[in-house]
Design an enzyme around this catalytic site. Structure first.
Site, PDB file in Angstrom:
ATOM      1  CD  GLU A 131      -2.948  -1.413   2.443  1.00 15.05           C
ATOM      2  OE1 GLU A 131      -4.171  -1.295   2.003  1.00 15.05           O
ATOM      3  OE2 GLU A 131      -2.843  -0.832   3.645  1.00 15.05           O
ATOM      4  CB  CYS A 144       3.109   7.139   3.301  1.00 13.70           C
ATOM      5  SG  CYS A 144       3.694   6.158   4.692  1.00 13.70           S
ATOM      6  CB  CYS A 151       7.115  -5.232   8.399  1.00 10.81           C
ATOM      7  SG  CYS A 151       9.159  -4.846   9.579  1.00 10.81           S
ATOM      8  CB  CYS A 155       7.420  -2.473  15.811  1.00 11.29           C
ATOM      9  SG  CYS A 155       8.984  -1.948  15.303  1.00 11.29           S
ATOM     10  CB  CYS A 158       3.480  -2.400  14.192  1.00 12.74           C
ATOM     11  SG  CYS A 158       3.574  -1.169  12.228  1.00 12.74           S
ATOM     12  N   GLY A 206       7.082  -2.072   6.125  1.00 11.96           N
ATOM     13  CA  GLY A 206       8.205  -2.752   5.925  1.00 11.96           C
ATOM     14  C   GLY A 206       9.345  -1.686   6.383  1.00 11.96           C
ATOM     15  CD  GLU A 207      14.080  -0.092   8.800  1.00 15.60           C
ATOM     16  OE1 GLU A 207      13.602   0.204   9.330  1.00 15.60           O
ATOM     17  OE2 GLU A 207      15.062   0.558   8.409  1.00 15.60           O
ATOM     18  CB  SER A 238      10.187   6.124   9.143  1.00 17.73           C
ATOM     19  OG  SER A 238      10.355   5.934  10.405  1.00 17.73           O
ATOM     20  CB  SER A 260      10.661   4.082  14.855  1.00 19.60           C
ATOM     21  OG  SER A 260       9.869   4.523  13.376  1.00 19.60           O
ATOM     22  CG  LEU A 261      13.825   7.099  20.696  1.00 17.35           C
ATOM     23  CD1 LEU A 261      15.443   6.543  20.807  1.00 17.35           C
ATOM     24  CD2 LEU A 261      13.617   8.996  20.720  1.00 17.35           C
ATOM     25  CG  HIS A 262       8.417   4.192  18.656  1.00 13.39           C
ATOM     26  ND1 HIS A 262       7.878   5.312  18.617  1.00 13.39           N
ATOM     27  CD2 HIS A 262       7.890   3.617  17.284  1.00 13.39           C
ATOM     28  CE1 HIS A 262       7.643   4.822  16.677  1.00 13.39           C
ATOM     29  NE2 HIS A 262       7.922   3.878  16.615  1.00 13.39           N
ATOM     30  CG  ASN A 337      -2.858   5.915  14.217  1.00 18.82           C
ATOM     31  OD1 ASN A 337      -3.509   6.452  14.782  1.00 18.82           O
ATOM     32  ND2 ASN A 337      -1.636   5.819  13.643  1.00 18.82           N
ATOM     33  CB  CYS A 380       1.357   5.587  12.005  1.00 21.33           C
ATOM     34  SG  CYS A 380       2.219   7.568  11.257  1.00 21.33           S
TER      35      CYS A 380
END
Ligand code: SAH
Length: 410
Positions: A131, A144, A151, A155, A158, A206-207, A238, A260-262, A337, A380
């Site tokens: 997508e 985006c 992926c 995480c 996600c 994906g990364e 990112s 992406s720290l989080h 989200n 996201c």
């Protein structure tokens, strides 16, 4: 009037170039079947385009110029047919069309959110799907883009991470996401200013740093000033924290970096983002400190998803400020989200406001990202999630390439 047909000898050379199996040559000129596996020129760099024209009989000394012309038609004009390429002679256009294609991925589904966000589910030639999302704003708009189907990061917050990786996307498939979006808005030829699709964020599925070569090739194509011409200042990549690849990304591409720290402790980050066990915070932040080109005018974005009772306390905010000390940074706070059976909840507006105030008081910009496209699962961490189920059944009824060839021959 019948179209000129390349000679059989010429077509056999074409076959050799395009690779066995891409074409079926019969006993005479009328029994040549183009399957949907014609070589696609999208995603090729200039050298490859030059090789492609030589492969169909153009003199090598003209190859560079031809590649430049093709580039202009493909990436400046968004041509989808060789017949449009009026600066090329008719015979060359015919020859190109007989071997190559400029086909985009199929749009399996296109959805529009009530807030103007648009999402495309694209189906590639092997029927895998990914997508992309367009997020319009008042004076600009970001596309985006996905770098992988699925992926591997897993995480925990996600939804995409609950799906196993199917495969990397090729440079063509990555660039094609941009072309499809431009097609959809009719934004061709590439406008110089006032663009609707003005920015690219590599923040889809994906990364990107696990698929660096293809992502880098696609980004170079997007940045080329004779084509799509998206400046590196308008491109952000990112990463969840593939520390050893970060410097290379800065040196070679010079795009904006988002992390992406989080979480602000290894203990929590190990739990939320398993990649932290491989590249812990100290290593990640060290890579950020060395990111080429980072400055106050070009800050690194730290993305921080707000998870209720997990990472959203004033103490976390203060630890965050200490952690990033010395890095030209901005903190993007992302309200979580939700998705079905998600193990987390979004922080309260009050907790988010307090967190933002602490970070802001330390001198960092800390905007709270407005969720966009939640109604179409385009926000996201929500990408691809509903398409897995849909595409499994779709795949079972789509004909295999071998069947398609047999059907064409029968
Ligand atoms: N793999 C890359 C690219 C994905 S970008 C990376 O991790 O950076 C997608 C962004 O959305 C990441 O910052 C990701 O951590 C964040 N995200 C994932 N799930 C989310 C969710 N449910 N709510 C809000 N943000 C989420």
């Amino acid at each position: 009037m019948s179209k000129p047909v390349p000679s059989l000898k010429r077509r056999i050379r074409v076959l050799e170039f395009a690779g066995a199996g891409t074409y079926i040559v019969g006993m005479n000129e009328t029994t040549q079947f183009a399957t949907n596996t014609r070589t696609n020129l999208i995603g090729m760099d200039r050298t490859e385009l030059a090789q492609a024209v030589v492969g169909i009989g153009e003199p090598p000394k003209a190859a560079k110029m031809r590649a430049k012309q093709l580039w202009h038609w493909i990436y400046h004009h968004g041509a989808t047919e060789f017949a449009e390429m009026t600066s090329l002679n008719g015979a060359l256009r015919e020859a190109l069309a007989s071997v190559y294609t400029l086909e985009r991925p199929k749009i399996s589904r296109e959805q529009c959110s009530e807030d103007g966000t648009r999402k495309w589910l694209l189906k590639f030639t092997d029927s895998q799907e990914a997508e992309s999302v367009f997020i319009p704003e008042a004076d600009r708009g970001a596309l985006c883009i996905s770098s992988q189907v699925g992926c591997t990061l897993t995480c925990r917050f996600c939804y995409t991470g609950t799906q196993r990786l199917v495969r990397n996307l090729s440079a063509r498939e990555i660039v094609s996401q941009f072309l499809v979006a431009r097609d959809s808005y009719g934004e061709w030829p590439s406008p110089r200013g006032g663009r609707l699709i003005s920015n690219i964020v590599m923040m889809g599925m994906g990364e990107p740093l696990f698929n660096y070569d293809n992502v880098a090739k696609a980004i170079r194509i997007a940045m080329d000033e004779e084509g799509l011409s998206i400046s590196r200042r308008r491109i952000t990549l990112s990463t969840a924290g593939v520390a050893p690849m970060i410097e290379r990304c800065g040196v070679e591409l010079g795009v904006g970096l988002a992390i992406s720290l989080h979480a602000v402790t290894d203990e929590l980050r190990d739990e939320l983002m398993p990649i932290n066990r491989k590249y812990p915070l100290a290593q990640l932040l060290d890579a950020c400190r060395r990111y080429p080109g980072a400055s106050n005018a070009r800050r690194i974005t730290f993305e921080y998803v707000m998870l209720k009772g997990i990472n959203d306390s004033p103490r976390d905010a203060r630890a965050l400020v200490r952690l990033i000390a010395g890095i030209p940074a901005k903190i993007n706070l992302i309200p979580f989200n939700a998705w079905p059976d998600a193990p987390y909840e979004c922080s309260t507006p009050d907790a988010i406001a307090k967190f933002a105030a602490i970070v802001n008081a330390a001198g960092y910009s800390s905007p709270v990202r407005t969720p966009r496209g939640r109604d179409i699962l385009a926000a996201c961490g929500q990408l691809r999630s509903d398409s897995v189920r849909a595409s499994r059944s779709a795949r079972s009824i789509s004909p295999s390439p071998a069947k398609a060839v047999r059907a064409a021959l029968s």
